[in-house]
Scaffold this motif. Structure first.
Motif, PDB file in Angstrom:
ATOM      1  N   CYS A  92      15.540  10.349 -11.602  1.00 30.54           N
ATOM      2  CA  CYS A  92      14.378   9.778 -10.925  1.00 30.54           C
ATOM      3  C   CYS A  92      14.842   8.843  -9.812  1.00 30.54           C
ATOM      4  O   CYS A  92      15.800   8.099  -9.984  1.00 30.54           O
ATOM      5  CB  CYS A  92      13.522   8.990 -11.912  1.00 30.54           C
ATOM      6  SG  CYS A  92      12.881   9.974 -13.280  1.00 30.54           S
ATOM      7  N   ALA A  93      14.142   8.887  -8.695  1.00 32.15           N
ATOM      8  CA  ALA A  93      14.420   7.977  -7.577  1.00 32.15           C
ATOM      9  C   ALA A  93      13.379   6.868  -7.598  1.00 32.15           C
ATOM     10  O   ALA A  93      12.211   7.106  -7.904  1.00 32.15           O
ATOM     11  CB  ALA A  93      14.351   8.731  -6.255  1.00 32.15           C
ATOM     12  N   SER A  94      13.797   5.668  -7.252  1.00 36.29           N
ATOM     13  CA  SER A  94      12.850   4.557  -7.137  1.00 36.29           C
ATOM     14  C   SER A  94      12.054   4.728  -5.854  1.00 36.29           C
ATOM     15  O   SER A  94      12.607   5.038  -4.805  1.00 36.29           O
ATOM     16  CB  SER A  94      13.593   3.224  -7.105  1.00 36.29           C
ATOM     17  OG  SER A  94      14.181   2.983  -8.348  1.00 36.29           O
ATOM     18  N   ALA A  95      10.769   4.521  -5.964  1.00 33.63           N
ATOM     19  CA  ALA A  95       9.868   4.579  -4.813  1.00 33.63           C
ATOM     20  C   ALA A  95       8.945   3.372  -4.899  1.00 33.63           C
ATOM     21  O   ALA A  95       8.825   2.761  -5.965  1.00 33.63           O
ATOM     22  CB  ALA A  95       9.067   5.874  -4.844  1.00 33.63           C
ATOM     23  N   PRO A  96       8.283   3.023  -3.799  1.00 30.11           N
ATOM     24  CA  PRO A  96       7.378   1.869  -3.843  1.00 30.11           C
ATOM     25  C   PRO A  96       6.258   2.013  -4.878  1.00 30.11           C
ATOM     26  O   PRO A  96       5.695   1.027  -5.320  1.00 30.11           O
ATOM     27  CB  PRO A  96       6.793   1.830  -2.425  1.00 30.11           C
ATOM     28  CG  PRO A  96       7.802   2.506  -1.573  1.00 30.11           C
ATOM     29  CD  PRO A  96       8.414   3.561  -2.446  1.00 30.11           C
ATOM     30  N   TRP A  97       5.973   3.234  -5.308  1.00 29.87           N
ATOM     31  CA  TRP A  97       4.848   3.486  -6.208  1.00 29.87           C
ATOM     32  C   TRP A  97       5.287   3.714  -7.639  1.00 29.87           C
ATOM     33  O   TRP A  97       4.463   3.919  -8.511  1.00 29.87           O
ATOM     34  CB  TRP A  97       4.077   4.708  -5.732  1.00 29.87           C
ATOM     35  CG  TRP A  97       3.998   4.758  -4.251  1.00 29.87           C
ATOM     36  CD1 TRP A  97       3.079   4.127  -3.455  1.00 29.87           C
ATOM     37  CD2 TRP A  97       4.887   5.430  -3.382  1.00 29.87           C
ATOM     38  NE1 TRP A  97       3.348   4.382  -2.137  1.00 29.87           N
ATOM     39  CE2 TRP A  97       4.465   5.176  -2.056  1.00 29.87           C
ATOM     40  CE3 TRP A  97       6.023   6.217  -3.561  1.00 29.87           C
ATOM     41  CZ2 TRP A  97       5.116   5.689  -0.944  1.00 29.87           C
ATOM     42  CZ3 TRP A  97       6.673   6.732  -2.446  1.00 29.87           C
ATOM     43  CH2 TRP A  97       6.210   6.463  -1.164  1.00 29.87           C
TER      44      TRP A  97
END
Length: 110
Positions: A92-97
């Motif tokens: 998983c990649a970190s995203a603002p959401w």
């Protein structure tokens, strides 16, 4: 009895092997392509979420500029032509959401 000779050690090996967060991301119908700074994303229907990311309908493209450009071009092609995009994901990649599946492989098909 020959099968049992190999089946038990194989079962023990796979039971003890670490779980890698790599797997099929499904065959996507791309609904949007976006950029947030240097990070590109695909919004899609039909995706799988083998890693349990919090936003399984959005996928992160690779951060390497050459790879990102190739994936981004393919995603726009899928979006504009209605082609399906089959992907494999890794973690998983970190995203603002929240977190989104990381795409590392794709293919396009009709």
């Amino acid at each position: 009895m020959q099968v049992a000779r190999y089946a038990i050690p194989a079962a023990l090996f796979f039971a003890a092997a670490p779980a890698y967060c790599v797997g099929p991301g499904g065959t996507l119908t791309v609904t949007a392509v976006s950029m947030d700074g240097p990070q590109a994303y695909i919004d899609a229907q039909g995706g799988l979420n083998p890693d349990g990311c919090t936003l399984p309908g959005r996928f992160a493209l690779p951060n390497d500029p050459a790879q990102r450009d190739a994936f981004y071009t393919a995603a726009i092609t899928a979006l504009t032509t209605g082609m399906k995009m089959t992907v494999w994901v890794n973690g998983c990649a970190s995203a603002p959401w929240g977190t989104v599946p990381n795409i590392y492989y794709f293919s396009l098909s009709k």
